[in-house]
Every structure is written in structure tokens, then in C-alpha cells.
Write an enzyme that holds these catalytic residues in place. Structure first.
Site: not given
Ligand code: ADE
Ligand code: ZN
Length: 338
Positions: A19, A278-279, A200, A17
Site C-alpha cells: 500500500h 504490505d505497509d 487476514e 502487496h
Molecule cells: N490497508 C493497508 N494495509 C492493510 C492491511 N494489511 N489490511 C487491510 N487494509 C489495509
Molecule cells: Zn494489505
């Protein structure tokens, strides 16, 4: 160095996970802005980092979509992905299933082929030069309509051999998985793996829809599944993996404190959980940092840390033999008690 920290570093891991646009560090953002003559609404790298305070998912997404405006050429996408894959290698990540958001680029006039060209070249180089295997999962932006997702799938199918799956991300509330039933059915018919962000910020019913309507093979986040005991029972019984992202949850105020992170209850209820970033450029840490932070906060045992690393391979799309090799390596590390 603490024993837990050493264990986390030594264990081979998969990241399921991430992005790729969320790995755009402010330094690279500035370098690409300069290269492409893009004006950023920030005076400095420090000012960018100071702007990263989010009250919820939407606050973050507004900044995230603005950040990606510096990505214009095939080389930009290559540089972005290769930088992340080097970072992943440093965390002993062996395999990555990387999300990307083509609609965040095609909506700005960047061709789908430019995006996929740069990302897939970085993936090929990482396998050869870094020993990190990666594959690409294309996400649909759920705040856009299904017709836009269908057009995006049309573009993707031209490059069918370069992607392994589709996902669903962006603003969750008000955009249930059922909105995308037809496009996911088409993706499944094309033999693509299917996953979706659910639970989420959205309710447990979105997780049910992801399972029953989209036919997902994993659930991204899934935190709010815990509000529905029947759903928890099903996820556990089906050994459905959740791709959990502790620092993201903290920074987006999905959890108010890591000591109350739902990973503890997920483990106690027998759910197949993985830990992911995630990010990472926006939430302050790559995969090992996520492991360390959540381990300290909820006092994960060595066995639990090892089980989470094992889950990451079990839940991946790696070939069975490579999965078995990685899991055997994890078991050897665990047995040595290092
Ligand atoms: N796009 C990038 N990170 C995200 C996240 N945590 N939830 C939904 N969309 C995303
Ligand atoms: Zn995500």
C-alpha cells in the site's frame, strides 16, 4: 553475510502487496507536514515510531489514515511513490503492483486527479530512471459503502489507462467481499484485474466470496484459508497466488510468533505463495527484510526461497516474455548455487 541473505538480495523479485500510503516513513511524514502546514499529533520521528504498536488491524488503520493527512499535492504523492520505488530497487525488486487508497484522500478534499497524477508520474520516472516497472491497483475501502466505491470507480475510469486493477482493503471483519459484488462486476467489465484482501482477520468464507463473487485473480493475505481444507485444495488446484506479508502479520498480531507463521503450512500444502511488505513504514521492513525474517523463523530452504521469488513473477501482470526472462534469471542464480 549469510548465504540465505545473499540469495535473497540477488534474486530478482516482484512486489504484489504494497500500500503506497503504508510506505510513508516518519521522516517524510514530518517533511510533508511542514511543507503543507499540517499539525501532527507527534512531537518527533521517534515518537511516531513509538506509537506504532498495534493490537489488531483496526488499531493500525486508525493511525494509517491519520498519517496520510500530510499528503496534499501532486508532488507529495510523487515523492511518496518515488521514495518507495527507490527502496524497492535497492531490494532488487523489478516490478511492483502498487495499491493506493483514493477514498482516504478524496474524503479529505484531495482530487482523484491529484493522487493519480503524482503516483503515475513516479511510476513513469521509476521505469526510466531506476529500471523498476510499476503499475497501480486502486483499492476500495471496505468499511465504506458500495455507493462510495461506485463513485470512486467512476472517477478512476476517467484515468482508465493509468490503473491496471482494483482491490479491496481496510477493516475486514463485518465487511465481506459480497458487499462489493456490483462494483467489482463493473470493474471486471472495464477490463480491470481484480484482487481482494481476504482471510487476514476474516474467515475462510470471505476467501470463497472473493473467488466466487468478486472473481479475484489473487488473494491478498489469505492466511485463514488454512482453516478450510476444501478451500486449500481449490487454491492449490487453481494455482491461485496468495500475497503473504509476514512482518505485517506479526505486527498486527495475526500471528503471535513468526516461527508459527502459516507460510510453512501454505508451502507444504502446495499453495502459490509470495512474500511482500504490505505497509513497510509501519511494520518495520521492506520486501527483503520480510524474506529474511520469515526465512529464519520457519527455516525456508534455498529451493523454497527461489520458488517464492519465481511465484512473484508468475503471479504478476507482467507481459509473458518479461516474466519468462525474469524466471530464467532466477533459475540461473539458483543453478549457480550462490
Ligand atoms: N490497508 C493497508 N494495509 C492493510 C492491511 N494489511 N489490511 C487491510 N487494509 C489495509
Ligand atoms: Zn494489505
Amino acid at each position: 553475510m549469510s548465504d540465505t541473505r545473499k540469495l535473497i538480495e540477488r534474486l530478482p523479485k516482484c512486489e504484489l502487496h504494497i500500500h503506497i500510503e503504508g510506505s510513508l516513513e516518519p521522516e517524510l511524514m514530518f517533511a510533508l507536514a511542514k511543507r503543507n502546514n499540517v499539525t501532527l499529533p507527534y512531537a518527533s520521528v521517534d515518537a511516531v515510531r513509538r506509537a506504532y504498536r498495534f493490537g489488531n488491524l483496526q488499531d493500525f488503520l486508525d493511525i494509517y489514515y491519520r498519517g496520510m493527512s500530510v499528503l496534499m499535492t501532486e508532488q507529495d504523492f510523487y515523492d511518496l511513490a518515488f521514495a518507495y520505488l527507490q527502496r524497492a530497487q535497492a531490494d532488487n525488486v523489478r516490478h511492483v503492483e502498487m495499491f493506493f487508497d483514493p477514498q482516504g484522500h478524496t474524503s479529505r478534499g484531495i482530487a482523484f486527479g491529484t493522487v493519480i497524477g503524482g503516483l503515475s508520474r513516479a511510476v513513469a520516472d521509476a521505469g526510466r530512471l531506476l529500471g523498476v516497472e510499476a503499475s497501480l491497483i486502486m483499492c476500495f475501502l471496505r468499511h465504506l459503502d458500495e455507493a462510495d466505491a461506485q463513485k470512486t470507480l467512476d472517477s478512476a475510469l476517467v484515468f482508465r489507462d493509468k490503473i491496471v486493477g482494483v482491490g479491496l482493503d481496510s477493516s475486514e471483519q463485518g465487511h465481506p467481499p459480497s458487499k462489493f459484488a456490483r462494483v467489482f462486476a463493473r470493474a471486471r467489465d472495464a477490463g480491470l484485474f481484480v484482487t481482494a484482501h481476504a482471510g487476514e482477520e476474516g474467515p475462510p468464507s470471505y476467501v470463497w466470496e472473493a473467488l466466487d463473487i468478486l472473481g479475484v485473480g489473487r488473494v491478498d493475505h489469505g492466511n485463514r484459508s488454512l482453516e478450510d481444507a476444501t478451500l486449500v485444495g481449490r487454491l492449490a488446484r487453481e494455482r491461485m497466488a496468495l500475497t503473504v506479508c509476514p512482518l505485517s502479520n506479526l505486527r498486527l498480531q495475526v500471528v503471535d510468533d513468526l516461527t508459527r507463521h502459516p507460510l510453512r503450512r501454505m508451502l507444504d500444502k502446495g499453495l502459490v505463495v509470495t512474500v511482500n511488505s504490505d505497509d513497510p513504514a509501519y511494520f518495520g521492513g521492506y520486501v527483503n527484510h520480510n524474506f529474511r525474517a520469515v526465512s529464519e523463523a520457519i527455516a525456508l530452504s534455498r529451493e523454497e526461497i527461489v520458488a517464492i521469488a519465481r511465484n512473484s513473477f508468475a503471479a504478476s501482470l507482467m507481459p509473458a516474455a518479461a516474466k519468462a526472462d525474469a524466471i530464467a534469471e532466477i533459475d540461473r542464480i539458483a543453478a549457480r548455487g550462490e
